[in-house]
Write a protein that holds these residues in place. Structure first.
Motif, PDB file in Angstrom:
ATOM      1  N   LYS A 121       0.740  -1.343   0.077  1.00  0.00           N
ATOM      2  CA  LYS A 121       0.056  -0.096   0.052  1.00  0.00           C
ATOM      3  C   LYS A 121       0.790   1.315   0.072  1.00  0.00           C
ATOM      4  CE  LYS A 121      -4.133  -2.175   2.250  1.00  0.00           C
ATOM      5  NZ  LYS A 121      -5.163  -1.551   1.130  1.00  0.00           N
ATOM      6  N   ALA A 122       2.049   1.241   0.402  1.00  0.00           N
ATOM      7  CA  ALA A 122       2.839   2.371   0.352  1.00  0.00           C
ATOM      8  C   ALA A 122       3.553   2.504  -0.971  1.00  0.00           C
ATOM      9  CB  ALA A 122       4.050   1.951   1.225  1.00  0.00           C
ATOM     10  N   LEU A 123       3.692   1.781  -1.950  1.00  0.00           N
ATOM     11  CA  LEU A 123       4.379   1.690  -3.157  1.00  0.00           C
ATOM     12  C   LEU A 123       3.933   3.006  -3.972  1.00  0.00           C
ATOM     13  CD1 LEU A 123       4.511  -1.987  -4.374  1.00  0.00           C
ATOM     14  CD2 LEU A 123       6.427  -0.601  -3.365  1.00  0.00           C
ATOM     15  N   PRO A 124       2.841   3.522  -4.103  1.00  0.00           N
ATOM     16  CA  PRO A 124       2.445   4.761  -4.769  1.00  0.00           C
ATOM     17  C   PRO A 124       3.009   5.917  -4.212  1.00  0.00           C
ATOM     18  CG  PRO A 124       0.675   3.450  -4.402  1.00  0.00           C
ATOM     19  CD  PRO A 124       1.682   2.919  -3.506  1.00  0.00           C
ATOM     20  N   LEU A 125       3.337   5.854  -2.850  1.00  0.00           N
ATOM     21  CA  LEU A 125       4.149   7.001  -2.345  1.00  0.00           C
ATOM     22  C   LEU A 125       5.470   6.926  -1.980  1.00  0.00           C
ATOM     23  CD1 LEU A 125       1.551   7.460   0.707  1.00  0.00           C
ATOM     24  CD2 LEU A 125       1.618   8.733  -1.412  1.00  0.00           C
ATOM     25  N   LEU A 126       6.127   5.716  -2.160  1.00  0.00           N
ATOM     26  CA  LEU A 126       7.644   5.552  -2.178  1.00  0.00           C
ATOM     27  C   LEU A 126       8.369   6.221  -3.074  1.00  0.00           C
ATOM     28  CD1 LEU A 126       9.587   4.120  -0.265  1.00  0.00           C
ATOM     29  CD2 LEU A 126       9.391   2.164  -1.458  1.00  0.00           C
ATOM     30  N   ASN A 127       9.286   7.122  -2.934  1.00  0.00           N
ATOM     31  CA  ASN A 127      10.017   7.819  -3.921  1.00  0.00           C
ATOM     32  C   ASN A 127      10.946   6.900  -4.607  1.00  0.00           C
ATOM     33  OD1 ASN A 127       9.109  10.405  -3.690  1.00  0.00           O
ATOM     34  ND2 ASN A 127      10.225  10.736  -1.575  1.00  0.00           N
ATOM     35  N   ASP A 128      11.134   6.951  -5.829  1.00  0.00           N
ATOM     36  CA  ASP A 128      12.476   6.316  -6.482  1.00  0.00           C
ATOM     37  C   ASP A 128      13.654   6.740  -5.624  1.00  0.00           C
ATOM     38  OD1 ASP A 128      10.508   5.506  -8.177  1.00  0.00           O
ATOM     39  OD2 ASP A 128      11.356   6.620  -9.850  1.00  0.00           O
ATOM     40  N   GLY A 129      14.510   5.588  -5.530  1.00  0.00           N
ATOM     41  CA  GLY A 129      15.668   5.719  -4.560  1.00  0.00           C
ATOM     42  C   GLY A 129      15.705   5.644  -3.143  1.00  0.00           C
ATOM     43  N   GLY A 130      14.309   4.873  -2.945  1.00  0.00           N
ATOM     44  CA  GLY A 130      14.059   5.070  -1.301  1.00  0.00           C
ATOM     45  C   GLY A 130      14.703   3.627  -0.891  1.00  0.00           C
ATOM     46  N   SER A 131      14.339   3.303   0.424  1.00  0.00           N
ATOM     47  CA  SER A 131      14.745   2.140   1.058  1.00  0.00           C
ATOM     48  C   SER A 131      13.683   1.451   1.811  1.00  0.00           C
ATOM     49  CB  SER A 131      16.044   2.491   1.927  1.00  0.00           C
ATOM     50  OG  SER A 131      16.587   1.431   2.555  1.00  0.00           O
ATOM     51  N   ILE A 132      13.621   0.302   1.862  1.00  0.00           N
ATOM     52  CA  ILE A 132      12.823  -0.596   2.732  1.00  0.00           C
ATOM     53  C   ILE A 132      13.601  -1.523   3.529  1.00  0.00           C
ATOM     54  CG2 ILE A 132      11.029  -2.157   2.816  1.00  0.00           C
ATOM     55  CD1 ILE A 132      10.181  -1.252  -0.064  1.00  0.00           C
ATOM     56  N   VAL A 133      13.401  -1.400   4.801  1.00  0.00           N
ATOM     57  CA  VAL A 133      14.177  -2.503   5.830  1.00  0.00           C
ATOM     58  C   VAL A 133      13.040  -3.287   6.382  1.00  0.00           C
ATOM     59  CG1 VAL A 133      15.948  -2.656   7.756  1.00  0.00           C
ATOM     60  CG2 VAL A 133      15.993  -0.718   6.234  1.00  0.00           C
ATOM     61  N   LEU A 134      13.068  -4.576   6.260  1.00  0.00           N
ATOM     62  CA  LEU A 134      12.162  -5.305   6.921  1.00  0.00           C
ATOM     63  C   LEU A 134      12.815  -6.203   8.076  1.00  0.00           C
ATOM     64  CD1 LEU A 134      10.907  -7.292   3.552  1.00  0.00           C
ATOM     65  CD2 LEU A 134      10.237  -5.239   4.583  1.00  0.00           C
ATOM     66  N   ILE A 135      12.009  -6.482   8.921  1.00  0.00           N
ATOM     67  CA  ILE A 135      12.686  -6.937  10.304  1.00  0.00           C
ATOM     68  C   ILE A 135      12.305  -8.624  10.520  1.00  0.00           C
ATOM     69  CG2 ILE A 135      12.752  -6.880  12.766  1.00  0.00           C
ATOM     70  CD1 ILE A 135      13.722  -4.447  11.183  1.00  0.00           C
ATOM     71  N   ALA A 136      13.414  -9.476   9.887  1.00  0.00           N
ATOM     72  CA  ALA A 136      13.110 -10.682   9.940  1.00  0.00           C
ATOM     73  C   ALA A 136      13.642 -11.134  11.345  1.00  0.00           C
ATOM     74  CB  ALA A 136      14.098 -11.439   8.892  1.00  0.00           C
ATOM     75  N   GLY A 137      14.556 -12.130  11.499  1.00  0.00           N
ATOM     76  CA  GLY A 137      14.850 -12.577  12.646  1.00  0.00           C
ATOM     77  C   GLY A 137      15.729 -14.081  12.517  1.00  0.00           C
ATOM     78  N   VAL A 138      16.516 -14.076  13.556  1.00  0.00           N
ATOM     79  CA  VAL A 138      17.308 -15.528  13.319  1.00  0.00           C
ATOM     80  C   VAL A 138      16.251 -16.674  13.470  1.00  0.00           C
ATOM     81  CG1 VAL A 138      19.079 -14.558  14.685  1.00  0.00           C
ATOM     82  CG2 VAL A 138      17.532 -15.686  15.967  1.00  0.00           C
ATOM     83  N   ALA A 139      14.990 -16.682  13.921  1.00  0.00           N
ATOM     84  CA  ALA A 139      14.232 -17.828  13.848  1.00  0.00           C
ATOM     85  C   ALA A 139      13.986 -18.532  12.343  1.00  0.00           C
ATOM     86  CB  ALA A 139      12.618 -17.430  14.269  1.00  0.00           C
ATOM     87  N   HIS A 140      14.263 -17.637  11.203  1.00  0.00           N
ATOM     88  CA  HIS A 140      14.194 -18.229  10.207  1.00  0.00           C
ATOM     89  C   HIS A 140      15.484 -18.842   9.548  1.00  0.00           C
ATOM     90  CE1 HIS A 140      16.853 -15.865   7.317  1.00  0.00           C
ATOM     91  NE2 HIS A 140      16.642 -14.761   8.373  1.00  0.00           N
ATOM     92  N   GLN A 141      16.356 -18.959  10.492  1.00  0.00           N
ATOM     93  CA  GLN A 141      17.676 -19.582   9.929  1.00  0.00           C
ATOM     94  C   GLN A 141      17.853 -21.099  10.854  1.00  0.00           C
ATOM     95  OE1 GLN A 141      20.231 -15.869   9.927  1.00  0.00           O
ATOM     96  NE2 GLN A 141      20.954 -17.000   8.650  1.00  0.00           N
ATOM     97  N   VAL A 142      17.243 -20.893  12.192  1.00  0.00           N
ATOM     98  CA  VAL A 142      17.646 -22.003  13.270  1.00  0.00           C
ATOM     99  C   VAL A 142      16.351 -22.711  13.363  1.00  0.00           C
ATOM    100  CG1 VAL A 142      19.313 -20.963  13.993  1.00  0.00           C
ATOM    101  CG2 VAL A 142      17.150 -20.319  15.216  1.00  0.00           C
ATOM    102  N   GLY A 143      16.319 -23.728  14.113  1.00  0.00           N
ATOM    103  CA  GLY A 143      15.086 -24.602  14.563  1.00  0.00           C
ATOM    104  C   GLY A 143      14.756 -24.328  15.849  1.00  0.00           C
ATOM    105  N   TRP A 144      13.589 -23.571  16.232  1.00  0.00           N
ATOM    106  CA  TRP A 144      12.988 -23.093  17.284  1.00  0.00           C
ATOM    107  C   TRP A 144      11.709 -24.016  17.618  1.00  0.00           C
ATOM    108  CZ3 TRP A 144      13.316 -17.190  18.408  1.00  0.00           C
ATOM    109  CH2 TRP A 144      14.740 -16.770  18.400  1.00  0.00           C
TER     110      TRP A 144
END
Length: 249
Positions: A121-144
């Motif tokens: 929903k943000a894409l129409p407002l996001l300026n070219d040359g912008g940056s998106i940072v997503l918060i993942a986590g170590v849980a996607h790499q290890v078995g919990w």
């Protein structure tokens, strides 16, 4: 002049923990920052704590109407956005044998679905040359074993970083994810049980980290700033592990 002077930033889940620390750091670097959260009282406390150029918007990223309202306000007040930090999320334990459909839907509804539509929903407002940072986590790499739904939702976040980075190359929009290890934030309080209090939870998590301690929210905020700013101008689709060596050693 700060690294983000003149930039408009939206940070979801910005009223506590990593989101709050990131908002403080970004405002100090000259950005105009919007933070979201589900509780008005916590947002008001965060605004006072952050100071400077910060706007609060109450909302739940799992609610598409709340997302529409967020981006409509940003459009009206700022016209566009330069940086998105998709930080909002929850962590709930529920091992596979006892996990309910309601638990699964809640975790994926916020972490995976909510993040997806926050950015879409943000894409129409996001300026070219912008940056998106997503918060993942170590849980996607290890078995919990106690967090299969949560771990799966964070694997989705990691995948988004790759696919969105590829999709947005023509607009020079960089998309990266960051994978924090165990961090000292209020979310740890929600992992306590009658037989395993907050101190025991923290000690147990710290024991899994090669550096022997929990990370601080401010340390993650510094890494998010790196990914959001021009300091990481030659990085996209990357996952940055900031975990005291948990997934590397």
């Amino acid at each position: 002049m700060g690294k983000l002077t003149g930039k408009t930033v939206v940070i979801t889940g910005g009223s506590t923990g990593i989101g709050l620390a990131t908002a403080k750091r970004f405002v100090a670097e000259g950005a105009s920052v919007y933070i979201t959260g589900r509780r008005e009282e916590e947002l008001a406390k965060a605004k006072k704590d952050i100071g400077g150029d910060v706007t609060t918007v109450r909302g739940d990223i799992a609610d598409l109407a709340d997302l529409d309202r967020l981006w409509a306000q940003v459009k009206q007040e700022r016209g566009s956005v330069d940086i998105i930090v998709a930080n909002a999320g929850i962590a709930e334990p529920a091992p596979l044998p006892v996990a309910t459909p309601e638990h699964f839907d809640r975790v994926f509804g916020i972490n995976a679905r909510g993040t997806f539509f926050t950015v879409q929903k943000a894409l129409p407002l996001l300026n070219d040359g912008g940056s998106i940072v997503l918060i993942a986590g170590v849980a996607h790499q290890v078995g919990w074993p106690d967090f299969p739904a949560y771990s799966g939702s964070k694997a989705a976040i990691r995948s988004y970083a790759r696919s969105w980075a590829a999709a947005l190359l023509d607009r020079n929009i960089r998309v990266n994810s960051i994978s924090p290890g165990p961090i000292e934030t209020p979310i740890l309080d929600g992992l306590s049980t009658p037989s395993n209090d907050g101190a025991a939870v923290r000690a147990g998590l710290a024991a899994t980290v090669p550096m022997g301690r929990l990370g601080e929210a401010e340390e993650i905020a510094s890494s998010i700033l790196f990914l959001a700013s021009d300091d990481s101008s030659y990085m996209t689709g990357t996952d940055l592990a900031v975990d005291g060596g948990s997934t590397q050693l």
